[in-house]
Design a protein around this motif. Structure first.
Motif, PDB file in Angstrom:
ATOM      1  N   GLN A   1      29.060  13.061   2.237  1.00 53.24           N
ATOM      2  CA  GLN A   1      28.791  12.299   0.792  1.00 53.24           C
ATOM      3  C   GLN A   1      30.285  12.161   0.253  1.00 53.24           C
ATOM      4  OE1 GLN A   1      25.869  11.074  -0.281  1.00 53.24           O
ATOM      5  NE2 GLN A   1      25.122  11.592   2.106  1.00 53.24           N
TER       6      GLN A   1
ATOM      7  N   SER B   1      29.543  17.464  -5.948  1.00 53.04           N
ATOM      8  CA  SER B   1      29.461  17.242  -4.546  1.00 53.04           C
ATOM      9  C   SER B   1      30.843  17.313  -3.729  1.00 53.04           C
ATOM     10  CB  SER B   1      28.887  15.650  -4.080  1.00 53.04           C
ATOM     11  OG  SER B   1      27.450  15.852  -4.515  1.00 53.04           O
TER      12      SER B   1
ATOM     13  N   SER C   1      32.983  23.622   1.462  1.00 54.95           N
ATOM     14  CA  SER C   1      32.945  24.886   0.155  1.00 54.95           C
ATOM     15  C   SER C   1      34.319  25.115  -0.089  1.00 54.95           C
ATOM     16  CB  SER C   1      32.350  26.098   0.895  1.00 54.95           C
ATOM     17  OG  SER C   1      32.245  26.941   0.042  1.00 54.95           O
TER      18      SER C   1
ATOM     19  N   GLU D   1      26.313  18.768 -11.604  1.00 53.69           N
ATOM     20  CA  GLU D   1      26.116  18.523  -9.908  1.00 53.69           C
ATOM     21  C   GLU D   1      27.473  18.067  -9.356  1.00 53.69           C
ATOM     22  OE1 GLU D   1      22.746  18.429  -8.192  1.00 53.69           O
ATOM     23  OE2 GLU D   1      21.315  18.651 -10.154  1.00 53.69           O
TER      24      GLU D   1
ATOM     25  N   SER E   1      27.591  27.985  -7.580  1.00 54.72           N
ATOM     26  CA  SER E   1      26.450  27.496  -8.113  1.00 54.72           C
ATOM     27  C   SER E   1      26.080  28.674  -9.030  1.00 54.72           C
ATOM     28  CB  SER E   1      25.377  27.013  -7.128  1.00 54.72           C
ATOM     29  OG  SER E   1      25.801  25.832  -6.258  1.00 54.72           O
TER      30      SER E   1
ATOM     31  N   GLN F   1      32.700  12.726  -2.795  1.00 53.55           N
ATOM     32  CA  GLN F   1      32.935  13.816  -3.501  1.00 53.55           C
ATOM     33  C   GLN F   1      32.980  13.182  -4.914  1.00 53.55           C
ATOM     34  OE1 GLN F   1      35.389  17.081  -1.232  1.00 53.55           O
ATOM     35  NE2 GLN F   1      36.380  15.284  -1.702  1.00 53.55           N
TER      36      GLN F   1
ATOM     37  N   LYS G   1      25.852  23.126 -10.295  1.00 55.28           N
ATOM     38  CA  LYS G   1      25.333  22.878  -9.117  1.00 55.28           C
ATOM     39  C   LYS G   1      26.246  22.345  -8.064  1.00 55.28           C
ATOM     40  CE  LYS G   1      21.850  23.501  -6.037  1.00 55.28           C
ATOM     41  NZ  LYS G   1      21.462  24.844  -5.563  1.00 55.28           N
ATOM     42  N   VAL G   2      26.603  23.266  -6.995  1.00 54.11           N
ATOM     43  CA  VAL G   2      27.557  22.619  -6.130  1.00 54.11           C
ATOM     44  C   VAL G   2      26.883  22.419  -4.954  1.00 54.11           C
ATOM     45  CG1 VAL G   2      29.705  23.376  -4.708  1.00 54.11           C
ATOM     46  CG2 VAL G   2      29.262  24.115  -7.070  1.00 54.11           C
ATOM     47  N   HIS G   3      26.923  21.114  -4.348  1.00 50.14           N
ATOM     48  CA  HIS G   3      26.316  20.514  -3.065  1.00 50.14           C
ATOM     49  C   HIS G   3      27.427  20.411  -2.217  1.00 50.14           C
ATOM     50  CE1 HIS G   3      22.475  19.751  -5.111  1.00 50.14           C
ATOM     51  NE2 HIS G   3      23.351  19.228  -6.261  1.00 50.14           N
ATOM     52  N   VAL G   4      27.265  21.282  -0.969  1.00 47.19           N
ATOM     53  CA  VAL G   4      28.303  20.797   0.178  1.00 47.19           C
ATOM     54  C   VAL G   4      27.754  19.839   1.110  1.00 47.19           C
ATOM     55  CG1 VAL G   4      29.697  22.091   1.933  1.00 47.19           C
ATOM     56  CG2 VAL G   4      29.150  23.021   0.106  1.00 47.19           C
ATOM     57  N   GLU G   5      28.170  18.498   1.052  1.00 46.95           N
ATOM     58  CA  GLU G   5      27.792  17.441   1.912  1.00 46.95           C
ATOM     59  C   GLU G   5      28.974  16.786   2.594  1.00 46.95           C
ATOM     60  OE1 GLU G   5      25.692  15.386  -1.111  1.00 46.95           O
ATOM     61  OE2 GLU G   5      23.763  16.509  -0.931  1.00 46.95           O
TER      62      GLU G   5
END
Length: 255
Positions: free
Chosen positions: A116, A130, A134, A128, A95, A118, A109-113
């Motif tokens: 969810q 997902s 990480s 963005e 990010s 990918q 922007k990296v979202h670690v979910e």
């Protein structure tokens, strides 16, 4: 990152040569100058390629003499561009980084979910991504896949528009998307156009230049006088656009 950054198929009709300046041997490519002139044109590109455009009837001795006369200038240009390349930072796919798409920079922007799906979305000026864990390699692969999908869509649209100018093309040529080390694009003897997906990071006029370049190869397979005459007819400012693309290459391709 390799310093042989991409260039739209200038090498197939080139001749490698070299000269010495002080203790350094400087390599350069001799290519056919597209315009009818007796002058030798020397360019040092941001990726540290030295390209010398000369008339077909100019002897190697004439070309070498012209290059040696500009030896100090070439050396200083190379030194400046090498210093710039030292400051090109390889991306870490975290990010806060900026990534290019159609000539514009977008914040990553990296979202670690973990729960969810990918994937990659372009939202409100941000890329963005997902991921379930990480993992920079996973982020990079997801982005590369996203670029390939966008490249296929963008290149197809631009090809349809540019075919209206390319009156010599009888049938819509097939497009292949392929990551290449030293080229933005190529054209097979049978008319299939191959384009580098990273080209979709460049501005639209740069994309158009590469596509038109390859469409011209359908009519003229070599970088002949007729090839450049045809390219100049459909894109009069192609040299400036190519120079712009060359200047962006080190930033676009800082992988």
């Amino acid at each position: 990152m390799s310093r042989n950054v991409m260039n739209a198929l200038i090498k197939s009709n080139s001749q490698p040569l070299s000269f010495c300046y002080g203790d350094e041997r400087i390599n350069f490519e001799r290519v056919l100058r597209p315009k009818a002139t007796s002058k030798v044109l020397i360019k040092v590109h941001p990726d540290c390629r030295v390209v010398v455009s000369a008339p077909e009837d100019a002897t190697s001795e004439t070309v070498l003499y012209a290059v040696k006369q500009r030896g100090r200038w070439i050396y200083e240009q190379l030194r400046e561009f090498r210093q710039q390349l030292e400051h090109v930072t390889l991306r870490k796919y975290i990010s806060g980084e900026s990534h290019y798409y159609l000539g514009k920079q977008y914040l990553l922007k990296v979202h670690v979910e973990p729960d969810q799906v990918q994937g990659v979305k372009l939202l409100r000026g941000k890329l963005e991504v997902s991921v379930r864990a990480s993992d920079a390699t996973r982020v990079k692969n997801l982005l590369n896949d996203w670029y390939k999908i966008r490249a296929r869509e963008v290149f197809a649209r631009r090809l349809d528009v540019l075919l209206e100018q390319a009156l010599w093309v009888q049938e819509r040529p097939p497009i292949r998307i392929l990551t290449m080390q030293t080229q933005w694009g190529s054209c097979s003897p049978y008319g299939r156009i191959t384009l580098n997906p990273h080209l979709v990071k460049a501005p639209r006029d740069c994309i158009d230049y590469v596509i038109l370049h390859e469409l011209c190869h359908i009519a003229e397979h070599n970088h002949s006088e007729r090839f450049y005459r045809l390219l100049s007819q459909v894109m009069p400012n192609w040299e400036k656009t190519k120079e712009r693309l060359d200047g962006l290459a080190s930033r676009i391709l800082a992988l």
